[in-house]
Every structure is written in structure tokens, then in C-alpha cells.
Design an enzyme around this catalytic site. Sequence first.
Site, short mmCIF file in Angstrom:
data_model
loop_
_atom_site.label_atom_id
_atom_site.label_comp_id
_atom_site.label_asym_id
_atom_site.label_seq_id
_atom_site.Cartn_x
_atom_site.Cartn_y
_atom_site.Cartn_z
N THR A 28 0.82 -1.20 0.00
CA THR A 28 0.00 0.00 0.00
C THR A 28 0.86 1.25 0.00
OG1 THR A 28 -0.04 -0.08 2.38
CG2 THR A 28 -1.89 -1.05 1.26
N ARG A 32 9.03 -0.85 -1.01
CA ARG A 32 9.98 -0.51 0.04
C ARG A 32 10.98 -1.64 0.21
NH1 ARG A 32 7.04 1.84 5.39
NH2 ARG A 32 5.89 3.29 4.09
N SER A 123 9.14 6.22 4.31
CA SER A 123 8.38 6.76 5.43
C SER A 123 9.18 6.79 6.73
CB SER A 123 7.08 5.97 5.59
OG SER A 123 6.26 6.59 6.53
N HIS A 124 8.70 6.05 7.73
CA HIS A 124 9.32 6.08 9.05
C HIS A 124 10.44 5.06 9.19
CE1 HIS A 124 5.93 3.43 8.64
NE2 HIS A 124 6.51 2.61 9.50
N ASP A 287 7.33 12.14 11.11
CA ASP A 287 8.18 11.03 10.65
C ASP A 287 9.01 11.43 9.42
OD1 ASP A 287 6.18 11.04 8.72
OD2 ASP A 287 6.28 8.87 8.42
N ASP A 289 8.90 11.19 6.17
CA ASP A 289 8.34 11.89 5.01
C ASP A 289 7.25 12.89 5.40
OD1 ASP A 289 6.67 9.78 5.73
OD2 ASP A 289 5.83 9.61 3.72
N ASP A 291 4.30 12.66 7.08
CA ASP A 291 2.85 12.45 7.13
C ASP A 291 2.35 12.01 8.51
OD1 ASP A 291 3.93 9.94 6.91
OD2 ASP A 291 2.77 9.33 5.15
N ARG A 292 3.26 11.56 9.38
CA ARG A 292 2.81 11.15 10.72
C ARG A 292 3.06 12.25 11.74
NH1 ARG A 292 4.45 4.86 11.81
NH2 ARG A 292 3.30 4.04 10.04
N GLU A 373 -5.67 7.37 11.68
CA GLU A 373 -5.28 6.02 12.06
C GLU A 373 -4.57 6.08 13.41
OE1 GLU A 373 -4.14 3.24 8.71
OE2 GLU A 373 -3.01 5.03 8.21
N GLU A 374 -4.60 4.96 14.11
CA GLU A 374 -3.93 4.89 15.41
C GLU A 374 -2.42 5.03 15.29
OE1 GLU A 374 -1.85 2.10 15.62
OE2 GLU A 374 -2.66 1.56 13.66
N SER A 375 -1.90 4.83 14.08
CA SER A 375 -0.46 4.81 13.86
C SER A 375 0.08 6.23 13.62
CB SER A 375 -0.13 3.92 12.67
OG SER A 375 -0.93 4.29 11.56
N LYS A 386 -2.11 11.58 4.84
CA LYS A 386 -2.10 12.10 6.20
C LYS A 386 -1.07 13.23 6.26
CE LYS A 386 0.54 8.02 7.48
NZ LYS A 386 0.14 6.67 7.14
C1 G1P Z 1 1.61 1.01 9.14
C2 G1P Z 1 0.47 1.54 9.99
C3 G1P Z 1 -0.67 1.97 9.09
C4 G1P Z 1 -0.17 2.99 8.08
C5 G1P Z 1 1.04 2.44 7.33
C6 G1P Z 1 1.67 3.48 6.42
O1 G1P Z 1 1.20 -0.10 8.40
O2 G1P Z 1 0.03 0.59 10.91
O3 G1P Z 1 -1.70 2.50 9.87
O4 G1P Z 1 -1.17 3.32 7.16
O5 G1P Z 1 2.04 2.02 8.26
O6 G1P Z 1 2.13 4.60 7.13
P1 G1P Z 1 1.47 -1.62 8.87
O7 G1P Z 1 2.97 -1.75 9.07
O8 G1P Z 1 0.74 -1.79 10.16
O9 G1P Z 1 0.92 -2.47 7.76
ZN ZN Z 2 5.33 8.47 6.65
#
Ligand code: G1P
Ligand code: ZN
Length: 553
Positions: A28, A32, A123-124, A287, A289, A291-292, A373-375, A386
Site C-alpha cells: 500500500t 519498500r 516513510s518512518h 516522521d 516523510d 505524514d505522521r 489512524e492509530e499509527s 495524512k
Molecule cells: C503502518 C500503519 C498503518 C499505516 C502504514 C503506512 O502499516 O500501521 O496505519 O497506514 O504504516 O504509514 P502496517 O505496518 O501496520 O501495515
Molecule cells: Zn510516513
Amino acid sequence: MSLKEFSSQDSQLRISLTSSFTDQKPGTSGLRKSTKHFFQPHYLESFVEAIFQTLSGVEGGILVLGGDGRFGNTQAIDVILRMAAAHGVKKVITTVNGILSTPAASHLIRIKKAVGGIILSASHNSGGPEGDFGVKLNGPNGGPAAESLTDEIFECTQTLGGYKIFKDSQISLDEPGKYFIGSMSVEVIDGIEDYIDLMQNIFDFDKISSFLKNDFLIAFDALNAVTGPYAKKILEDILGANSGTVRNGKPLEDFGGCHPDPNLTYAKDLADLLLYGNQYSFGAACDGDGDRNMILGRNCFVNPSDSLAILTANATCVPAYSDGLLGVARSMPTSSAVDVVAKELGIACFETPTGWKFFGNLLDSGEITLCGEESFGTGSNHVREKDGLWAVLFWLQILANKQCSVKDLMHQHWNQFGRHYYSRHDYESISSDIAHDLFNSVESKLTSLVGHPFAGINVVKADNFTYKDPVDNSVTLRQGLRILLEDGSRVVLRLSGTGTKGATLRIYLESYVSSNGNLIQDPQVALSKLIRSIDSFAEVTKRTGMLEPTVIT
Ligand code: G1P
Ligand code: ZN
């Protein structure tokens, strides 16, 4: 994969490959991989070729290109620019030093009417030669490419015969400028200004600024990643926060060896400053990039699920949302704190699978204004990603309007709506076999739970979450195991889709206490019965040998 043929016609090369390339379906968040894997000969090029062969409108279209500044960023920009020119792209808009946060990229795609954007980021995940790299494709609405498109790209990589690329280019990313590669124009822009304009149209900067000047000290940690230049300009230069407010504000190729993930583990310095010190009233981090977001107050941490609920409850403090919200959405594992607020406001609340792309249809069709999202991800219909800094400004706007502290705002919220105790336990780098066996075993035992007590409370439902998109009716299966209890408590299990080493098991725990219950417990204590029960039911310790989670949020 090896090179079969290498032929040159003028300034363009056509490189043929003897076998197809990819060993992994893009997830998604795009493709990576470790940096080493990504920069093996022809790997990046092959993936980009598949994107250009698949994305519609490439020939004659506009493309946005940039990244989070990690190792490989400018090298990849050079390759992608030369390939874009060879594929007849009309114009590529890229940025000084290739610095472009994910939400800023989403905004640029939208305002420049681009056919899409390529964002270079993992990302992170950590960066550098020993870290990770990633290529993410966003569509013309500015959001992550739909799964149907990433599936097509994957199919294309399986039969790829070669790729097209210009031999060289003379482009400098040191400052704004205009160039050509063949007949394709390249615009190098600042990358920050358009995003700042957008923020100024959403928030009342004057109000936030006077609040900050009234002795409300803030600290922002950019974790040596992309948000540094954005945050310095917005928080220090425009809003007038003290110089030095933005820590680790220079994007570094390896993020200074840190893990650019804004949580209590990886942004520990900032967390310690806020949780145990008395100097600052507000702290935030974003984070890699951008977005968090993580939000902290003096001696308090804001759980991201609570953050979404609090933003929803107070949205009318923000000029752009002063007429109220159309609706809200949260990912399934995110706590139901926002549901309670939506009910009170009389607006719809949607529950989607994990991943930002599932909010796209709801945002595009005007069903929702806010989502999260909780993340540590929160966003709105201003872009299709985000947005970390947007969330920070949203919080500051609420605090400025209400003239209160983070802690007061949270307590007021729980006193009105009750509290959803919530925690996520991550078990990282488990061997893939062990993680899948554990997961399958839990899934096979789910039905036996229904009607029986779990952590002393009756189980009303236990399943693998299925989502039916209310806009296009598409169905997405198997999005996480849920154990739902009679009193509204629940436990959710998922395997991460974004990790690059082994498997990561995520366990999400939630239990609700109404406004006249005990609202000030430590979440780990409030959730202890659920924690013990799921460990024994899923045999986490027994199967992984791990006595405790790698990260607790
Ligand atoms: C994780 C987060 C999810 C977020 C995604 C991309 O994915 O849990 O909410 O959308 O990073 O930032 P996961 O590693 O859980 O599949
Ligand atoms: Zn990110």
C-alpha cells in the site's frame, strides 16, 4: 536479472533485461526495500519503467517528483527525470535538493493538475546505505495509487523486457530553476511555499502566533528528516516561536542514525522533555516523510486515536472547518473514541481497513472531512495523504482558541465523552514462519471464542475484518483479526504490511470507561486483563520467545 543488450540511439538508451525484475508485489505504501536492494543495477529503473508503462496520461502529462531526503533521493531523481523524458512526459516538477514531504507532494499533484507523483521515501523506516529506500506512486487525486494500479504495475514488472532512459542530464537541484531534457521541461521549485500557503488558508495563523508569544513554549522534533525546513519556516519564521523550537531540523541522508518514527520509543528525547520536564507546554514530532505526527503536552502523551476524537470534537475552532464536518473515518484498529464524538455531532463515522488509500474514495466523494489512524496518522480533505504538520497546527489552533493546556483539553474530553483506554503492542522482526503460524492458529480458533468469556467478558463477535467500500462497493477481505467483547472492549491482531525485516505482529487493545468511571489510569494497567488473555490465547510469548513487545504505544 542481467543485462542482455545495450544499444544507443542518439541521446536515449534502450536497455534490455534478460529476466523480469521484481521479487515483491508493491504494498500500500509503494515498493519498500533495503537501500542496497534498491540500488542494485537496473532495479529502480525497472520499477519506474513499469510505472511509466502503466500509469495513464504519462505521455504529454505533468509529473511531481521529490522525496524525504534520505540516501539515494537525488540519485533516484536523476534516474527518474531521464526516464520520464524518454517516456514523453511533458513536464516534471521537482524541488530544491529533492526535498518534498508526502503531504506537500499530494498538494502539488492536485494544484498542478499532474497525472501523478513519485515520492521517494520509506516513510518512518531508517535511511542511509544500511537503511531502507522506497518509491511510492500517487495518483491524480494526490492520494496513494489504488490497489488495482499497483497490481497492474506488478504484472508489468513480470514481463518487462527493458527500459528507456536518456543518457545524461544537466540539472542542478541546488536552487530553483528551469531545464529541458530532450523536449521535456523540468521545473525545480522551492517545494515548501505552496504547502505553507495551504496551511495559511486553513488556519488562523495570527491567533496561533499570539498564543505562542504568550509564554506557551513549544518544541518540535523533525528527527533529521523532511519536515525540518517546513517546520522552521512555519513555526519559527511565521508564527514567531523561539529560534531552536525545531530540533533536528536539517534533513540528513541517514536521519542522523535515528529511526524517524514519531512515537515514544523513537522520539524519546522529545518525549522525555515533555513528560518529565516543566519547560515546554507542547511538543510534537513528525516522521521521515512528514505524514505522521505525535502530540505531547506537559506531562502527557496524546494517544493518536484520542487525537482524532479531539480534533473532531473541536474542528470548528479551525477556520477551514468552521461550518462543521461532513463525516469522519478511522481505520479499523483505531479506537472508537471518534465514533462517540461523531454520534454526538450527528455525523457519519466510517471504519476502513488499515492504510490511507481506503480514505481516498470517502474524501473524494465528500462523505468525510477528517480521518485518521492509530499509527500517528491524521488528515483531512485538504490533501489525500495524512499530514503531520497540519495536525500540529490543528492542535495549536484548538489550544489557542480555548486558551488551555493539552492536559486540560484531554481531561475535558474524557469527562464529556468517556475514555477509550488504548494501546498497541508491536512484536518486530519475528521470523515470518512463526508469525504466520501464530496468526493462522488464532484465526482458526476465533469461532470457538464466540459466546464464551475472554478476559472475563463475553465475546460477541470474532472474525477477520471485511470492508465494503460504501462509494464503489468494492470488497476487501482479511484486514485483521478482531475479538469484540460485550462491554465494547476489543483486541485486534494484524501482521504489518510495511516492515522490511521478518514479520511484525501488531496487537491492538481497547477498553471503554464511561465519563463517570476511572479516567486516570495508566493504559497498560487498565488493559492488563486483555493483555494477559491475548498473550495466552495467541501464545505470543510461547511461539516468539519474546517476553515483551518491541514497541508499546
Ligand atoms: C503502518 C500503519 C498503518 C499505516 C502504514 C503506512 O502499516 O500501521 O496505519 O497506514 O504504516 O504509514 P502496517 O505496518 O501496520 O501495515
Ligand atoms: Zn510516513
